[in-house]
Design an enzyme around this catalytic site. Structure first.
Site, PDB file in Angstrom:
ATOM      1  N   HIS A  85      -4.210 -22.132   4.407  1.00 21.89           N
ATOM      2  CA  HIS A  85      -3.579 -21.139   3.708  1.00 21.89           C
ATOM      3  C   HIS A  85      -2.461 -21.632   2.764  1.00 21.89           C
ATOM      4  O   HIS A  85      -2.197 -21.322   1.770  1.00 21.89           O
ATOM      5  CB  HIS A  85      -2.767 -20.202   4.703  1.00 21.89           C
ATOM      6  CG  HIS A  85      -3.851 -19.652   5.435  1.00 21.89           C
ATOM      7  ND1 HIS A  85      -5.046 -18.484   5.092  1.00 21.89           N
ATOM      8  CD2 HIS A  85      -3.842 -19.526   6.871  1.00 21.89           C
ATOM      9  CE1 HIS A  85      -5.650 -18.171   5.951  1.00 21.89           C
ATOM     10  NE2 HIS A  85      -5.018 -18.841   7.267  1.00 21.89           N
ATOM     11  N   HIS A 145      -1.009 -15.319   6.095  1.00 20.46           N
ATOM     12  CA  HIS A 145      -1.759 -16.235   5.156  1.00 20.46           C
ATOM     13  C   HIS A 145      -1.148 -16.324   3.857  1.00 20.46           C
ATOM     14  O   HIS A 145      -1.622 -17.277   3.187  1.00 20.46           O
ATOM     15  CB  HIS A 145      -3.191 -15.219   4.876  1.00 20.46           C
ATOM     16  CG  HIS A 145      -4.019 -15.308   6.212  1.00 20.46           C
ATOM     17  ND1 HIS A 145      -5.196 -14.605   6.331  1.00 20.46           N
ATOM     18  CD2 HIS A 145      -3.869 -15.580   7.468  1.00 20.46           C
ATOM     19  CE1 HIS A 145      -5.829 -14.721   7.479  1.00 20.46           C
ATOM     20  NE2 HIS A 145      -4.861 -15.268   8.395  1.00 20.46           N
ATOM     21  N   ASP A 172      12.539   0.823  -9.114  1.00 19.10           N
ATOM     22  CA  ASP A 172      12.251   1.727 -10.380  1.00 19.10           C
ATOM     23  C   ASP A 172      12.739   3.239  -9.896  1.00 19.10           C
ATOM     24  O   ASP A 172      13.076   3.264  -8.630  1.00 19.10           O
ATOM     25  CB  ASP A 172      10.978   1.675 -11.224  1.00 19.10           C
ATOM     26  CG  ASP A 172       9.851   2.410 -10.630  1.00 19.10           C
ATOM     27  OD1 ASP A 172      10.177   2.886  -9.551  1.00 19.10           O
ATOM     28  OD2 ASP A 172       8.854   2.580 -11.322  1.00 19.10           O
ATOM     29  N   THR A 214       4.243   3.852  -6.384  1.00 18.50           N
ATOM     30  CA  THR A 214       3.057   3.296  -5.636  1.00 18.50           C
ATOM     31  C   THR A 214       2.976   1.976  -5.014  1.00 18.50           C
ATOM     32  O   THR A 214       2.092   1.522  -4.168  1.00 18.50           O
ATOM     33  CB  THR A 214       1.841   3.411  -6.441  1.00 18.50           C
ATOM     34  OG1 THR A 214       1.833   2.465  -7.532  1.00 18.50           O
ATOM     35  CG2 THR A 214       1.494   4.953  -7.003  1.00 18.50           C
ATOM     36  N   CYS A 227       8.333   0.718  -6.388  1.00 14.57           N
ATOM     37  CA  CYS A 227       8.102   1.624  -7.229  1.00 14.57           C
ATOM     38  C   CYS A 227       7.303   2.771  -6.725  1.00 14.57           C
ATOM     39  O   CYS A 227       7.247   3.104  -5.431  1.00 14.57           O
ATOM     40  CB  CYS A 227       7.321   1.087  -8.563  1.00 14.57           C
ATOM     41  SG  CYS A 227       5.176   0.448  -8.263  1.00 14.57           S
TER      42      CYS A 227
HETATM   43  C1  RB5 Z   1       6.660   5.559 -12.664  1.00 15.47           C
HETATM   44  O1  RB5 Z   1       6.552   6.857 -12.826  1.00 15.47           O
HETATM   45  C2  RB5 Z   1       5.525   5.140 -11.880  1.00 15.47           C
HETATM   46  O2  RB5 Z   1       4.449   4.796 -12.937  1.00 15.47           O
HETATM   47  C3  RB5 Z   1       5.907   3.843 -11.275  1.00 15.47           C
HETATM   48  O3  RB5 Z   1       7.026   4.029 -10.278  1.00 15.47           O
HETATM   49  C4  RB5 Z   1       4.851   3.046 -10.466  1.00 15.47           C
HETATM   50  O4  RB5 Z   1       4.285   3.979  -9.666  1.00 15.47           O
HETATM   51  C5  RB5 Z   1       3.628   2.219 -11.242  1.00 15.47           C
HETATM   52  O5  RB5 Z   1       2.895   1.788 -10.697  1.00 15.47           O
END
Ligand code: RB5
Length: 142
Positions: free
Chosen positions: A133, A98, A8, A67, A65
């Protein structure tokens, strides 16, 4: 091995840097988007990647993304997908040994390019251990 990559807007920069890094080694990652920093919804990106993996168009997916959390949650809603956030080097090994992850996930705002490249390398060099596993993985897809 065919590897697809998608992100994203929170993972766009890391995706572009990973593509450049592997291109220098002659490895082309199949880019499923997003193609700019414009805001997009990570479930849509995850869905595109999961479809690609479940149709066997690629052997492995890389999702990013901000995080790694949102896009991994979204990917794991798809039956047959085992998406693992590689938040440490040890986890990179275990996600293969695993969990036999078919999508590996990173945080574009929480991980450096060097960390991510190192973890991809560890994951690719590790081997699925099967046995108990394999039985556990089977239970998730029944
Ligand atoms: C986008 O701003 C952010 O929320 C997305 O990239 C992600 O970190 C969500 O878990």
């Amino acid at each position: 091995m065919k590897i697809a990559i998608a992100a994203d807007h929170g993972g766009f920069e890391l995706k572009e840097n990973l593509k450049k890094h592997y291109e220098k080694q002659g490895i082309i990652l199949d880019d499923l988007g997003t193609y700019s920093t414009d805001s997009v919804d990570y479930p849509d990106i995850a869905e595109k990647m999961c479809k690609n993996i479940l149709e066997s168009s690629s052997d492995l997916g890389i999702l990013i993304c901000g995080t790694g959390i949102g896009i991994s949650i979204a990917a794991n809603r798809h039956k047959g997908i085992r998406a693992a956030v590689l938040y440490s080097d040890d986890v990179a090994r275990l996600a293969k040994e695993h969990n036999n992850a078919n999508i590996i996930v990173f945080g574009g705002r929480t991980m450096t390019l060097d960390e991510v490249v190192g973890r991809i390398d560890i994951f690719l060099k590790s081997e699925f251990q099967g046995g108990r596993h394999g039985c556990r993985i089977g239970k998730m897809d029944d």
